[in-house]
Design a protein around this motif. Structure first.
Motif, PDB file in Angstrom:
ATOM      1  N   SER A 142       0.821  -1.218   0.000  1.00 52.93           N
ATOM      2  CA  SER A 142       0.000   0.000   0.000  1.00 52.93           C
ATOM      3  C   SER A 142       0.851   1.262   0.000  1.00 52.93           C
ATOM      4  O   SER A 142       0.304   2.365  -0.109  1.00 52.93           O
ATOM      5  CB  SER A 142      -0.931   0.017   1.216  1.00 52.93           C
ATOM      6  OG  SER A 142      -0.186   0.021   2.416  1.00 52.93           O
ATOM      7  N   GLY A 143       2.152   1.125   0.132  1.00 50.61           N
ATOM      8  CA  GLY A 143       3.031   2.280   0.122  1.00 50.61           C
ATOM      9  C   GLY A 143       4.146   2.137   1.128  1.00 50.61           C
ATOM     10  O   GLY A 143       4.423   1.033   1.629  1.00 50.61           O
ATOM     11  N   PHE A 144       4.752   3.274   1.455  1.00 54.77           N
ATOM     12  CA  PHE A 144       5.943   3.292   2.299  1.00 54.77           C
ATOM     13  C   PHE A 144       5.763   4.395   3.343  1.00 54.77           C
ATOM     14  O   PHE A 144       5.768   5.584   3.014  1.00 54.77           O
ATOM     15  CB  PHE A 144       7.183   3.534   1.432  1.00 54.77           C
ATOM     16  CG  PHE A 144       7.287   2.556   0.293  1.00 54.77           C
ATOM     17  CD1 PHE A 144       7.881   1.315   0.475  1.00 54.77           C
ATOM     18  CD2 PHE A 144       6.739   2.855  -0.950  1.00 54.77           C
ATOM     19  CE1 PHE A 144       7.950   0.398  -0.561  1.00 54.77           C
ATOM     20  CE2 PHE A 144       6.804   1.950  -1.997  1.00 54.77           C
ATOM     21  CZ  PHE A 144       7.400   0.708  -1.806  1.00 54.77           C
ATOM     22  N   SER A 145       5.577   3.976   4.594  1.00 63.28           N
ATOM     23  CA  SER A 145       5.289   4.929   5.660  1.00 63.28           C
ATOM     24  C   SER A 145       6.513   5.149   6.527  1.00 63.28           C
ATOM     25  O   SER A 145       7.490   4.399   6.463  1.00 63.28           O
ATOM     26  CB  SER A 145       4.103   4.465   6.507  1.00 63.28           C
ATOM     27  OG  SER A 145       4.385   3.254   7.163  1.00 63.28           O
ATOM     28  N   HIS A 146       6.434   6.171   7.395  1.00 60.47           N
ATOM     29  CA  HIS A 146       7.620   6.693   8.073  1.00 60.47           C
ATOM     30  C   HIS A 146       7.716   6.365   9.554  1.00 60.47           C
ATOM     31  O   HIS A 146       8.716   6.717  10.189  1.00 60.47           O
ATOM     32  CB  HIS A 146       7.672   8.215   7.902  1.00 60.47           C
ATOM     33  CG  HIS A 146       7.913   8.645   6.487  1.00 60.47           C
ATOM     34  ND1 HIS A 146       6.928   8.608   5.522  1.00 60.47           N
ATOM     35  CD2 HIS A 146       9.036   9.111   5.871  1.00 60.47           C
ATOM     36  CE1 HIS A 146       7.424   9.043   4.372  1.00 60.47           C
ATOM     37  NE2 HIS A 146       8.696   9.342   4.554  1.00 60.47           N
ATOM     38  N   THR A 147       6.699   5.733  10.141  1.00 55.86           N
ATOM     39  CA  THR A 147       6.723   5.475  11.582  1.00 55.86           C
ATOM     40  C   THR A 147       6.242   4.074  11.872  1.00 55.86           C
ATOM     41  O   THR A 147       5.299   3.588  11.244  1.00 55.86           O
ATOM     42  CB  THR A 147       5.832   6.475  12.349  1.00 55.86           C
ATOM     43  OG1 THR A 147       4.473   6.329  11.925  1.00 55.86           O
ATOM     44  CG2 THR A 147       6.281   7.908  12.093  1.00 55.86           C
TER      45      THR A 147
END
Length: 743
Positions: free
Chosen positions: A121-126
């Motif tokens: 679904s994407g690339f998250s930061h936390t």
């Protein structure tokens, strides 16, 4: 640009593809096949590990060359990322970095990622690894795409997936392949995308789908920047957090459209080029601070330079411990040391500004940390940190002091600055730091709040009585150090309140002794909580009738397979044999847990109908036994410490229990009492599965007849030498006078 060295990528994936187990708690479907949990006991690795070193052409065994040693190359970031076997992630991050930039998959698990899933679904930061419930984090998610109406999920080409400390790469979208590379500094995540020639360049930004419950988000676009804030609930939906982001791209944003609530589609004109880069800075203060801190930390656009700098930070941190021996075990060791270095995370940035749990902005003279999971991690992880990195440890301790001052609660309040978990037993960690002399961190500034917290504690089950008594002991010790004698006496007396509860519930084991949650216990049985009085082991020994009786009951606990390494309440129990003159039993059991097959019967909430039989720690995506979470590095720290032959049973007492290491040589960088660099080396020549028992020992050339060392004995540097053998030495460290000191 080359597609990430596909041959190496394929080899890495093939090495990491033993049968992958699913998760009973997740009903998501996925294109990737996975085995059911019922097969878990059939797909574990063999218990026999070759005693001679194996060959690994990808790793230079150059521990003798300070300039060349690169321990990050031993780390496998995919260990523990499949199914319910650790709940970990391969995200790019710096040591204790605020940014954890990595992929989120259709099967999200507790940290957003499952190795078995090939839909992203994407690339998250936390994210925080392996902390239960639905996890916490997953905010500010980027998905590069060529579509003006993108799907929520895209295919990931798993044979291109590469991960290492500080770096992650994959190719997504089969029809319009996009190469994705991610790296990170402490507070900035950096993206590099390569789009197909001639295709449109888009980035779908999702702000409303964290791992736990979404609360709010806002955003704005100005030139090449997307900025805003996000908020959500912490793990298990306790409390709320809010933080800010400033995302800058290396070319202007042509347009931005909110295609759905909380989802923003950014469009770019690449002008015939194919590459797009982004820098995403995080702050707990506001967008302006995120922008300024981000530019100060990563001022340019050299992705490879940021990657190299973070790699160097990992090498510097991991090389504080150097181990020599079996190559597979070295890989596991550095992977576990890496996992133990994820949290807490630094939140103050280059400006020193951070928002506290009181909702106010503060300035710090050193990094301030957040993202706690203390009910788990207090048991070992901070002791490891105080030993190998006391400077960072001092800033962590100061952060806990300020947490008390700014409004500490047991889990999370409604204005946390960043995703977090829970904060019980913080006083014990502060006592541990105080007793180990890591420097002045102002514990007196929080003393009143520490006492007030203890006075407000309640106990709803026998386990909480034992835990509260331990907290009272820690506060008594702190009070004594601060000259608060009356308070010290009061809390020392309170610390003995466990005795009647222990007699009533644990002295004689009843019919419900092996039932998880019996009598209201939290994720454990009466058998497992029985050994929890770590602040008064001698008292437990007396209540059970003395040393021989205690050893027999503890041996029964292990012989009847009642021990549970899948959760925390009893993970110190293998080392209790040291207290009653049977350290050979500790040596045998600890080696089994570290590297051999053994049966485990317990999940988080139930005892299974049949045990999982296999290695508890394995260098594969299904690294841990089923339902065993890493719990923010607790289980990783257990492995790292035990593998070195050291373990801190009583946090707050500067003493480590000794056991046989699994390496022939362990060298620990330390800081002595004068603040000078020192080195402590543990030698165990010929240690192996057969030669698992300590026959004798010397410390700095002097005969050592005890199975424990003080923190200062290690921190001052020196040499501990074990003579190893194939049969138990029942005489070594066996006398009452050899027992560890009472706290």
């Amino acid at each position: 640009m080359p597609r990430f060295l596909p041959l190496i990528a394929i080899l890495l994936v093939l090495l990491a593809l033993p049968a992958c187990a699913g998760d009973d708690d997740d009903d998501s479907s996925d294109d990737a096949s996975s085995a059911s949990d019922d097969d878990t006991d059939d797909d574990t690795a063999d218990d026999d590990i070759a005693d001679d070193d194996t060959t690994d052409d990808d790793i230079d065994d150059d521990t003798g060359d300070d300039d060349a040693f690169e321990p990050r190359k031993y780390v496998d970031v995919f260990v523990g990322t499949a199914g319910d076997h650790g709940q970990l992630h391969p995200a790019a991050s710096a040591p204790f970095g605020m940014v954890k930039l990595g992929p989120d998959t259709l099967i999200s698990r507790h940290s957003g990622y499952d190795f078995n899933s090939n839909r992203f679904s994407g690339f998250s930061h936390t994210r925080i690894g392996g902390v239960g419930c639905s996890g916490v984090g997953g905010h500010v998610r980027f998905l590069p795409t060529t579509d003006d109406d993108p799907d929520r999920y895209v295919a990931a080409q798993k044979d291109t997936e590469i991960g290492e400390p500080g770096y992650y790469a994959v190719t997504i979208d089969d029809e319009h392949p996009i190469d994705v590379e991610l790296t990170a500094s402490e507070h900035v995540g950096m993206h590099r995308y390569v789009f197909p020639t001639g295709d449109a360049a888009r980035v779908l930004v999702t702000l409303d789908q964290p791992f736990s419950r979404h609360i709010a988000a806002d955003w704005s676009v100005d030139g090449d920047r997307l900025e805003g804030s996000v908020s959500g609930t912490t793990v298990c939906n306790y409390g709320e957090y809010k933080f800010y982001f400033s995302a800058r791209f290396d070319r202007p944003i042509a347009s931005a459209e909110e295609i759905d609530e909380g989802k923003v589609l950014l469009k770019f004109d690449l002008g015939g080029a194919t590459a797009l880069q982004a820098k995403v800075a995080l702050s707990t203060v506001d967008e302006a601070t995120a922008r300024a801190d981000g530019e100060a930390e990563v001022p340019g656009w050299d992705f490879d330079e940021v990657r190299a700098e973070t790699a160097a930070k990992w090498d510097a941190h991991l090389s504080r411990v150097r181990v020599d021996g079996n190559e597979e075990l070295k890989g596991l060791f550095y992977t576990m040391l890496y996992r133990a270095s994820m949290t807490p995370v630094g939140i103050s940035g280059p400006s020193g500004k951070y928002r506290g749990t009181d909702g106010e902005v503060h300035s710090a003279d050193g990094e301030r940390y957040h993202a706690w999971s203390l009910w788990d991690t207090y048991r070992n992880k901070f002791a490891l940190l105080f030993l190998v990195d006391p400077t960072r440890g001092r800033n962590v301790a100061r952060s806990l002091v300020e947490l008390y001052q700014q409004g500490k609660v047991a889990w999370a309040n409604d204005h946390e600055p960043f995703p977090t978990v829970r904060t019980e037993h913080a006083a014990a960690i502060l006592l541990d730091a105080l007793e180990k002399g890591i420097g002045d961190f102002g514990i007196e500034d929080a003393f009143d709040e520490i006492v007030a917290e203890a006075d407000a504690l309640t106990a709803g089950n026998p386990g909480e009585v034992l835990e509260n008594s331990y907290d009272d002991w820690a506060i008594a010790k702190i009070a004594a150090e601060l000259g608060e004698d009356e308070t010290a006496d009061d809390f020392l007396e309170r610390s003995q309140a466990y005795r009647q509860t222990w007699i009533d519930n644990f002295q004689v084991m009843g019919e419900d002794a092996d039932i998880l949650h019996a009598r209201g216990l939290y994720e454990g049985t009466l058998w497992q909580y029985r050994w929890a009085v770590v602040h008064d082991v001698a008292g437990m020994v007396d209540l059970l009738g003395g040393r021989e009786a205690f050893e027999a009951e503890l041996a029964q606990f292990f012989d009847e397979e009642l021990y549970n390494h899948g959760n925390e309440p009893d993970i110190h129990a293998p080392f209790l044999f040291n207290f009653v003159g049977a350290p050979w039993r500790t040596q045998d059991i600890v080696r089994q847990i570290l590297v051999e097959e053994m049966p485990q019967w317990y999940g988080t909430h139930d005892k299974w109908n049949k045990p999982v039989v296999g290695r508890i720690y394995q260098p594969i995506p299904e690294a841990y036994i089923r339902e065993m979470d890493d719990d923010a590095g607790t289980m990783s720290a257990w492995f790292a410490l035990a593998a070195m032959g050291l373990y801190p049973v009583t946090i707050g007492q500067p003493v480590y229990q000794l056991t046989a290491p699994i390496f022939e040589r362990v060298a620990i960088e330390t800081v002595d009492e004068d603040g000078n660099a020192a080195e402590f080396v543990v030698f165990a020549p010929d240690v192996s599965s057969e030669n698992r028992y300590i026959q004798s020992a010397t410390l700095n050339g002097t005969v050592l007849n005890r199975a424990w060392l003080t923190h200062r004995e290690i921190a001052n540097g020196g040499e501990l030498v074990f003579e190893m053998g194939p049969t138990p030495s029942k005489a070594w460290a066996a006398l009452p006078a050899d027992a560890p000191p009472g706290p």
